[in-house]
Motif scaffolding. Structure first.
Motif, mmCIF file in Angstrom:
data_model
loop_
_atom_site.group_PDB
_atom_site.id
_atom_site.type_symbol
_atom_site.label_atom_id
_atom_site.label_comp_id
_atom_site.label_asym_id
_atom_site.label_seq_id
_atom_site.Cartn_x
_atom_site.Cartn_y
_atom_site.Cartn_z
ATOM 1 N N LEU A 142 -1.917 6.498 -11.837
ATOM 2 C CA LEU A 142 -0.569 6.846 -11.397
ATOM 3 C C LEU A 142 0.357 7.134 -12.565
ATOM 4 O O LEU A 142 1.298 7.921 -12.423
ATOM 5 C CB LEU A 142 -0.001 5.708 -10.546
ATOM 6 C CG LEU A 142 -0.620 5.539 -9.156
ATOM 7 C CD1 LEU A 142 0.148 4.503 -8.370
ATOM 8 C CD2 LEU A 142 -0.650 6.855 -8.401
ATOM 9 N N ASP A 143 0.136 6.501 -13.716
ATOM 10 C CA ASP A 143 0.964 6.804 -14.885
ATOM 11 C C ASP A 143 0.885 8.281 -15.233
ATOM 12 O O ASP A 143 1.909 8.938 -15.471
ATOM 13 C CB ASP A 143 0.495 5.969 -16.085
ATOM 14 C CG ASP A 143 0.828 4.500 -15.918
ATOM 15 O OD1 ASP A 143 1.779 4.211 -15.181
ATOM 16 O OD2 ASP A 143 0.145 3.660 -16.525
ATOM 17 N N ILE A 196 -8.289 14.999 -7.130
ATOM 18 C CA ILE A 196 -7.083 15.019 -7.958
ATOM 19 C C ILE A 196 -6.064 16.012 -7.410
ATOM 20 O O ILE A 196 -4.851 15.755 -7.413
ATOM 21 C CB ILE A 196 -7.461 15.344 -9.412
ATOM 22 C CG1 ILE A 196 -8.223 14.164 -10.025
ATOM 23 C CG2 ILE A 196 -6.232 15.672 -10.242
ATOM 24 C CD1 ILE A 196 -8.746 14.428 -11.415
ATOM 25 N N ALA A 197 -6.550 17.158 -6.936
ATOM 26 C CA ALA A 197 -5.635 18.151 -6.366
ATOM 27 C C ALA A 197 -4.927 17.605 -5.130
ATOM 28 O O ALA A 197 -3.742 17.884 -4.916
ATOM 29 C CB ALA A 197 -6.402 19.426 -6.017
ATOM 30 N N VAL A 218 -8.723 4.261 -3.074
ATOM 31 C CA VAL A 218 -9.214 5.618 -3.329
ATOM 32 C C VAL A 218 -8.108 6.480 -3.908
ATOM 33 O O VAL A 218 -8.322 7.272 -4.840
ATOM 34 C CB VAL A 218 -9.777 6.237 -2.029
ATOM 35 C CG1 VAL A 218 -10.083 7.714 -2.221
ATOM 36 C CG2 VAL A 218 -11.034 5.497 -1.600
ATOM 37 N N TYR A 219 -6.902 6.327 -3.376
ATOM 38 C CA TYR A 219 -5.785 7.119 -3.878
ATOM 39 C C TYR A 219 -5.329 6.670 -5.258
ATOM 40 O O TYR A 219 -5.127 7.481 -6.158
ATOM 41 C CB TYR A 219 -4.618 7.030 -2.892
ATOM 42 C CG TYR A 219 -3.304 7.473 -3.481
ATOM 43 C CD1 TYR A 219 -3.051 8.814 -3.706
ATOM 44 C CD2 TYR A 219 -2.336 6.547 -3.846
ATOM 45 C CE1 TYR A 219 -1.854 9.224 -4.267
ATOM 46 C CE2 TYR A 219 -1.147 6.936 -4.403
ATOM 47 C CZ TYR A 219 -0.903 8.287 -4.608
ATOM 48 O OH TYR A 219 0.265 8.676 -5.166
ATOM 49 N N ALA A 220 -5.183 5.348 -5.430
ATOM 50 C CA ALA A 220 -4.576 4.837 -6.659
ATOM 51 C C ALA A 220 -5.547 4.799 -7.830
ATOM 52 O O ALA A 220 -5.160 5.064 -8.967
ATOM 53 C CB ALA A 220 -4.014 3.434 -6.410
ATOM 54 N N LEU A 250 0.826 -1.194 0.000
ATOM 55 C CA LEU A 250 0.000 0.000 0.000
ATOM 56 C C LEU A 250 0.860 1.242 0.000
ATOM 57 O O LEU A 250 1.728 1.409 0.847
ATOM 58 C CB LEU A 250 -0.920 -0.011 1.218
ATOM 59 C CG LEU A 250 -1.852 -1.229 1.270
ATOM 60 C CD1 LEU A 250 -2.582 -1.267 2.589
ATOM 61 C CD2 LEU A 250 -2.841 -1.162 0.134
ATOM 62 N N VAL A 251 0.645 2.111 -0.943
ATOM 63 C CA VAL A 251 1.451 3.310 -1.122
ATOM 64 C C VAL A 251 0.581 4.524 -0.882
ATOM 65 O O VAL A 251 -0.454 4.670 -1.514
ATOM 66 C CB VAL A 251 2.045 3.376 -2.542
ATOM 67 C CG1 VAL A 251 2.890 4.607 -2.709
ATOM 68 C CG2 VAL A 251 2.883 2.132 -2.788
ATOM 69 N N ARG A 252 0.980 5.351 0.010
ATOM 70 C CA ARG A 252 0.258 6.579 0.264
ATOM 71 C C ARG A 252 0.729 7.661 -0.691
ATOM 72 O O ARG A 252 1.786 7.572 -1.310
ATOM 73 C CB ARG A 252 0.492 7.045 1.714
ATOM 74 C CG ARG A 252 0.089 5.996 2.729
ATOM 75 C CD ARG A 252 -1.426 5.749 2.708
ATOM 76 N NE ARG A 252 -2.135 6.958 3.058
ATOM 77 C CZ ARG A 252 -2.366 7.323 4.321
ATOM 78 N NH1 ARG A 252 -1.977 6.558 5.309
ATOM 79 N NH2 ARG A 252 -3.027 8.432 4.580
#
Length: 780
Positions: A390-391, A419-420, A607-609, A6-8
């Motif tokens: 992420l790309d 997105i911000a 949610v982030y990725a 998991l990457v924040r």
């Protein structure tokens, strides 16, 4: 496990910045590990390390490591570690050693790396998640050629170059190395003549070209030279074709083909690492003369000024994928190629290496309009109007300021804030095309068509405010907009259940919904159909099925998506699989009892990725089973519900939780108090929906009963009927209500006295209905 996967957001942004520091620490630990091994194993492990680290193991091999080279160059000998006179020479030596190490190792694994969306980046196979995947999905790791750090945009594994080599030496990855050919084949390449023909088609089609470039009312007023810079073209697609296998057929079309706009996505053709040059400028200068051709002559004829793509731009960038969108058919959207596409963005080649600002839009024509009127390079989101993968996020890292210019509606505003936060609120500004007016243009292209000044709109862009501190001035316009435009603040509506929209008012972010009902009434079938309906409208969805395996759930959803049972149409499985794969639908790899904290952390990552906006938990009791050790099971369930409630608010997502009813509750008396657990379950929820069977046990009719609606208080029932062929529900009219007639006794069994009494009462009633003259009196 999840600490590595998991990457924040902050970790991703800082990952490559501090990669060199992490690499040094990892290298030292690897040296210590190697020194403890027997001699034979030490010699094998030492070959995985950079040359300067091998000296410390005592087994430095001075012979060159000659492996197949995917870059087309002969493999070089390892650079031995020598004492440098200056720090500059030492750094240069380290860089050369790292370059040789990367070249040699990628050559030994027979990879053919692609150029990433950053100038110093390669797209290589992920050593963790690529085993077992087709080649089109295996190249998902982004490797920095400056530090050696890597991060996978699929499984989000990250680390140093030494970690990449260590993971790649495992058996699973070694089994994926091609044995029959030197390297993987090169990525798909578009013929230059094909791209030119697509642009020529656009100019030749008078109706569509006039709609894009005309200055009259209802026309977009885009300049021809700007369309040419972005490479917008026109193709012809047969609606009966499941996918585009021949690009030339898109150019020429057929008798049944419909016109489609073609938007090219571009990326770096190569980079200095692959070419072995010092910079991209050297590549451009060395190949600019070779790139002159029909495209340059065509662009010069189409435009009056010198706004065409320069020779150096054509040399550095290439088209990696085409997005095909129907002109008159909104549902028609395809990509060429579907597989093996290198990451790219529409308008990526517009932003020069010295550009510090960029505009991010929802749609391609919005990017063209924004760049034309403001002069600021503009790109569009690659996966729908509300998702930033992420790309693309990595491609935007080099810009100091990002203008997020999405559709100015409720969904666009929420997506812009998300997105911000992903890109960093300190360098993002949100552009609102409407400027607070509900009747203003929703997007940049519509604003240009209506004659608005887009430069002035851009100047009014505002930074994202802190979401924990507000005053009424920040709420004033939002309150006015909500009161005067109630229909515009409704959530994403269902296309298959219109009666549901009248009560539920759409899927809204930041809310928690509880769906309950008796066992076997179809809760999973209903919520899978609804989530699929919202997903087709662009709502990125995360499914957590703790009761049904993901394979069985996906099979059901594919049948609902195809409107037919795919088990009975095996020949169509590949077609519907490709269509289903394009939906923003994701699944949690959990089943049965799972720690809520683990589920929560995975949800936050999704949610982030993946910009997930709808999360389904099916069901609460299965997830919480065996998790209430040492505490009351009701308290554990209440804590999980409170956590989901807070998560929905903080992350601005909609969470739907499926919950069981109490076992002692008769099905006929089900209400909001019948849900398993304490009252906190329904108190925390914004919406409570109960699904019930209508009629006997064999009935296919169900009743969706909204018993709580915190949005506007609307309650009511919707009746649906199950169709076995489509494995989905469809709305049906409410069943007729029979008049309640209470039968005291059967007339055949009345006694003589009772019969006479009944006749006397009927006669008295008829007498009261006429006056003395026998005239009929009006009924009261």
């Amino acid at each position: 496990m999840f600490g590595t996967v998991l990457v924040r957001a902050a970790a991703v942004r800082r990952g490559l910045v501090h990669a060199s520091i992490r690499r040094h620490g990892t290298q030292q630990r690897l040296i210590t590990t190697v020194q403890r091994q027997p001699t034979a194993q030490r010699r094998q492990l030492a070959t995985l390390m950079p040359a300067e680290a091998q000296d410390e193991t005592g087994l430095h091999d001075t012979d060159p490591w000659t492996k197949p080279d995917p870059f087309g160059h002969a493999a070089s000998a390892r650079n031995t570690h020598t004492c440098s006179k200056t720090a500059k020479d030492s750094v240069k030596s380290d860089d050369v050693a790292l370059e040789h190490s990367i070249r040699d190792f990628l050559g030994s694994t027979r990879q053919r790396p692609r150029a990433g969306l950053k100038a110093d980046e390669l797209v290589v196979k992920c050593p963790v998640c690529s085993p077992g995947k087709p080649r089109r999905l295996a190249y998902s790791a982004h490797l920095s050629t400056q530090t050696g750090a890597f991060v996978c945009t699929n499984c989000f594994e990250q680390g140093s170059w030494e970690k990449y080599q260590e993971l790649a030496m495992r058996r699973n990855f070694q089994n994926t190395i091609p044995r029959t050919r030197a390297t993987d084949p090169p990525p798909f390449e578009f013929a230059e003549t094909t791209l030119v023909q697509l642009r020529t088609n656009l100019v030749a089609h008078e109706e569509i070209y006039a709609a894009l470039t005309g200055q009259e009312k209802g026309q977009l007023r885009l300049r021809p030279e700007v369309l040419a810079q972005y490479g917008v073209g026109l193709g012809f697609l047969d609606t009966g074709v499941p996918e585009i296998s021949d690009v030339q057929a898109l150019v020429e079309g057929s008798d049944h083909a419909v016109p489609c706009l073609v938007f090219p996505r571009t990326a770096f053709r190569t980079n200095s690492f692959i070419e072995g040059t010092s910079s991209l400028a050297d590549i451009a200068n060395s190949t600019a003369q070779e790139s002159k051709g029909v495209i340059s002559s065509m662009l010069s004829e189409m435009q009056a000024d010198s706004g065409s793509v320069s020779d150096s731009t054509q040399a550095v960038f290439r088209t990696v994928q085409l997005k095909v969108v129907g002109w008159n058919t909104a549902e028609l959207e395809m990509y060429v190629p579907v597989d093996e596409a290198q990451p790219g963005l529409f308008g990526f080649h517009i932003a020069g290496p010295d550009s510090s600002d960029v505009i991010l839009t929802s749609h391609e024509l919005d990017a063209v309009a924004a760049y034309q009127e403001t002069g600021v390079a503009a790109v569009s989101l690659p996966r729908g109007p509300y998702q930033l993968p992420l790309d693309a996020m990595r491609a935007l890292e080099r810009f100091e300021r990002v203008y997020v210019w999405l559709d100015d509606d409720h969904q666009g505003e929420e997506a812009a804030k998300l997105i911000a936060r992903k890109l960093g609120v300190d360098r993002c500004q949100i552009v609102r095309t409407r400027g607070g007016s509900p009747h203003g243009p929703r997007s940049a292209s519509i604003a240009l068509a209506r004659g608005y000044n887009l430069s002035e709109i851009l100047e009014q862009a505002q930074p994202v405010q802190h979401d924990k501190v507000l005053d009424f001035s920040a709420l004033r316009e939002a309150v006015k907009f909500e009161v005067t435009n109630p229909d515009l603040i409704r959530g994403v509506e269902s296309k298959e259940l219109p009666g549901w929209n009248a009560i539920y008012k759409g899927l809204r972010p930041g809310e928690l919904t509880i769906l309950s009902g008796p066992t076997g009434c179809g809760k999973t079938t209903v919520i899978s159909q609804m989530s699929l309906d919202f997903c087709k409208s662009g709502v990125s969805t995360l499914w957590g099925s703790f009761e049904i395996p993901n394979v069985r759930l996906a099979t059901r959803m594919m049948s609902q998506f195809a409107k037919r049972n795919i088990a009975q149409n095996v020949a169509e499985i590949d077609y519907w699989s490709r269509k289903f794969e394009q939906l923003p639908m994701y699944f949690l790899k959990f089943h049965g009892s799972t720690n809520p904290d683990t589920v929560l952390e995975t949800m936050r990552h999704a949610v982030y990725a993946y910009d997930v906006k709808h999360i389904v938990i099916d069901n609460l009791q299965f997830m919480m089973s065996m998790q209430a050790k040492g505490i009351d099971k009701y308290d554990a369930q209440d804590a999980a519900i409170a956590t989901f409630r807070q998560f929905a608010t903080d992350e601005n997502v909609h969470i739907t939780v499926v919950a069981h009813l109490r076992k002692d509750q008769p099905s006929a008396d089900v209400d909001i108090n019948s849900i398993f657990g304490s009252a906190k379950v329904t108190q925390e929820a914004d919406n409570v929906v109960i699904l019930q069977r209508q009629g006997n046990s064999d009935s296919k009719v169900r009743c969706i009963n909204v018993v709580k609606n915190r949005f506007d208080g609307t309650l009511g029932k919707v009746f649906i009927e199950y169709d076995r062929d489509t494995m989905a529900f469809a709305e049906v009219p409410p069943p007729r209500k029979r008049k309640g007639v209470k039968i005291v006794k059967s007339s055949s069994r009345l006694s003589m006295a009772d019969r006479l009494l009944a006749e006397m009462e009927a006669d008295a009633a008829s007498q009261r209905a006429v006056d003395a003259d026998g005239n009929e009196l009006p009924s009261s």
